[in-house]
Write an enzyme that holds these catalytic residues in place. Structure first.
Site, PDB file in Angstrom:
ATOM      1  N   ALA A  89      65.576  50.195 -37.680  1.00  0.00           N
ATOM      2  CA  ALA A  89      64.332  50.925 -37.913  1.00  0.00           C
ATOM      3  C   ALA A  89      64.402  51.487 -39.329  1.00  0.00           C
ATOM      4  O   ALA A  89      65.497  51.662 -39.889  1.00  0.00           O
ATOM      5  CB  ALA A  89      64.186  52.042 -36.885  1.00  0.00           C
ATOM      6  N   GLY A  94      67.796  48.997 -34.607  1.00  0.00           N
ATOM      7  CA  GLY A  94      66.574  48.402 -34.055  1.00  0.00           C
ATOM      8  C   GLY A  94      66.548  46.885 -34.153  1.00  0.00           C
ATOM      9  O   GLY A  94      65.860  46.225 -33.370  1.00  0.00           O
ATOM     10  N   GLU A 144      68.485  45.748 -31.221  1.00  0.00           N
ATOM     11  CA  GLU A 144      67.637  46.037 -30.049  1.00  0.00           C
ATOM     12  C   GLU A 144      66.517  45.009 -29.923  1.00  0.00           C
ATOM     13  O   GLU A 144      66.167  44.594 -28.819  1.00  0.00           O
ATOM     14  CB  GLU A 144      67.072  47.453 -30.177  1.00  0.00           C
ATOM     15  CG  GLU A 144      68.176  48.512 -30.047  1.00  0.00           C
ATOM     16  CD  GLU A 144      67.699  49.920 -30.380  1.00  0.00           C
ATOM     17  OE1 GLU A 144      67.179  50.123 -31.502  1.00  0.00           O
ATOM     18  OE2 GLU A 144      67.836  50.813 -29.538  1.00  0.00           O
ATOM     19  N   GLU A 163      73.796  53.739 -34.946  1.00  0.00           N
ATOM     20  CA  GLU A 163      72.994  54.971 -34.957  1.00  0.00           C
ATOM     21  C   GLU A 163      73.819  56.247 -35.026  1.00  0.00           C
ATOM     22  O   GLU A 163      73.430  57.206 -35.699  1.00  0.00           O
ATOM     23  CB  GLU A 163      72.073  55.013 -33.723  1.00  0.00           C
ATOM     24  CG  GLU A 163      70.840  54.140 -33.850  1.00  0.00           C
ATOM     25  CD  GLU A 163      71.051  52.709 -33.422  1.00  0.00           C
ATOM     26  OE1 GLU A 163      72.212  52.286 -33.248  1.00  0.00           O
ATOM     27  OE2 GLU A 163      70.051  51.995 -33.249  1.00  0.00           O
TER      28      GLU A 163
END
Ligand code: HXC
Length: 262
Positions: A68, A113, A116, A136
């Site tokens: 992200a 992300g 993911e 993260e």
């Protein structure tokens, strides 16, 4: 319907929809703009019966998706962070549940992300240069687009916790060993390998292919008995298709089936 996107490229060819996430200068990091476009594109694909298999890759030779967008998240409040997380979660769930099989062609970094996103796809093919991880905790957050849940379901609780707690980044071989990727391909053969897999899926009967996806997804979210009951329903449904008659008639007649998708 043809929609023009800024951060996502999309083209269709003979039943294959190819999505290229396209922010190469930021290693295809997922900002709100890209996520909104991906969301709309998935709605478009889910309604397009001509698209039978979807491939997702990243533009450039370095990254699938490096996570992200950290610069966008940097100053978020707790509530804004939750909203952003839920937005991405909903899009990844949509991706996971569109009718068509989705192949991630992971061409480089798949971090946070990005990992993911790859995990929300049905099948992952990694370039030899790909790297995976959920870093993260080194940024002061937890994965927020489904990583704590999909990683543990995919590779098991113990291995998932190790990756989550350490923020370790693993190469394609280790990801393969962990069961995070299905296939490793040389970097210059990644897309052709993904297309060959897509073609193989396309050569099968498409109603049962899509019912297999629905049955696995439904079953994995419920108890075995409910999953089995769902399977019996979709198994029965197959006998209402022309492709079931064709597939079994071809077998008995010792010839190749000619499926029509009906
Ligand atoms: C924003 C990013 C980015 C990211 C890279 N860039 N990753 N921008 N968000 N996630 C940008 C860099 O700032 C840089 O921009 C350009 O892309 C190239 O990156 P470099 O770092 O210069 O490349 P390199 O040295 O080769 O290192 C590659 C890398 C590194 C190891 C992948 O970029 C990296 O560690 N990125 C962050 C990975 C990460 O922590 N991902 C998880 C994010 S959290 P400039 O302008 O300087 O050229 C997350 C949470 C998901 O994903 C859930 C949210 C709810």
């Amino acid at each position: 319907m043809v929609t023009t996107y800024n951060n996502v490229l999309y083209q269709t060819d003979n039943g294959i929809g190819m999505i290229t996430l396209n922010r190469p200068k930021a290693l295809n990091a997922l900002n709100s703009g890209l996520l909104k476009e991906l969301d709309s594109l998935l709605d478009e694909i889910a309604q397009d019966d001509n698209v039978k298999v979807v491939i997702i890759t990243g533009s450039g030779d370095k990254a699938f998706v490096a996570g992200a967008d950290i610069s966008e998240m940097q100053s978020m409040s707790a509530l804004a962070g939750r909203t952003f997380g839920k937005f991405g979660q909903a899009i990844f769930s949509k991706l996971e549940n569109i009718p068509q099989p989705v192949i991630a062609a992971v061409n480089g970094f798949a971090l946070g992300g990005g990992c993911e996103l790859a995990m929300a796809c049905d099948i992952r093919i990694a370039s030899e240069k790909a790297k995976f991880g959920q870093p993260e905790v080194s940024l002061g957050i937890v994965p927020g687009f489904g990583g704590t849940q999909r990683l543990s379901r995919l590779i098991g609780k113990g291995r998932a916790k190790e990756l989550l707690y350490t923020a370790d980044i693993v190469d394609a071989q280790e990801a393969y060993r962990l069961g995070l990727v299905n296939i490793i391909a040389p970097a210059d053969e990644l897309i052709s390998t993904a297309k060959a897999l897509a073609e193989k899926i396309l050569s099968r009967a498409q109603v049962p292919v899509q019912l297999c996806k629905a049955a696995v997804n439904t079953g994995m979210d419920t108890d075995l008995e409910s999953g089995i009951a769902y399977e019996a329903e979709v198994f029965g449904l197959c006998f209402a298709t022309a492709d079931q008659k064709e597939g079994m008639t071809a077998f008995v007649g010792k010839r190749k089936p000619n499926f029509t998708g009906k």
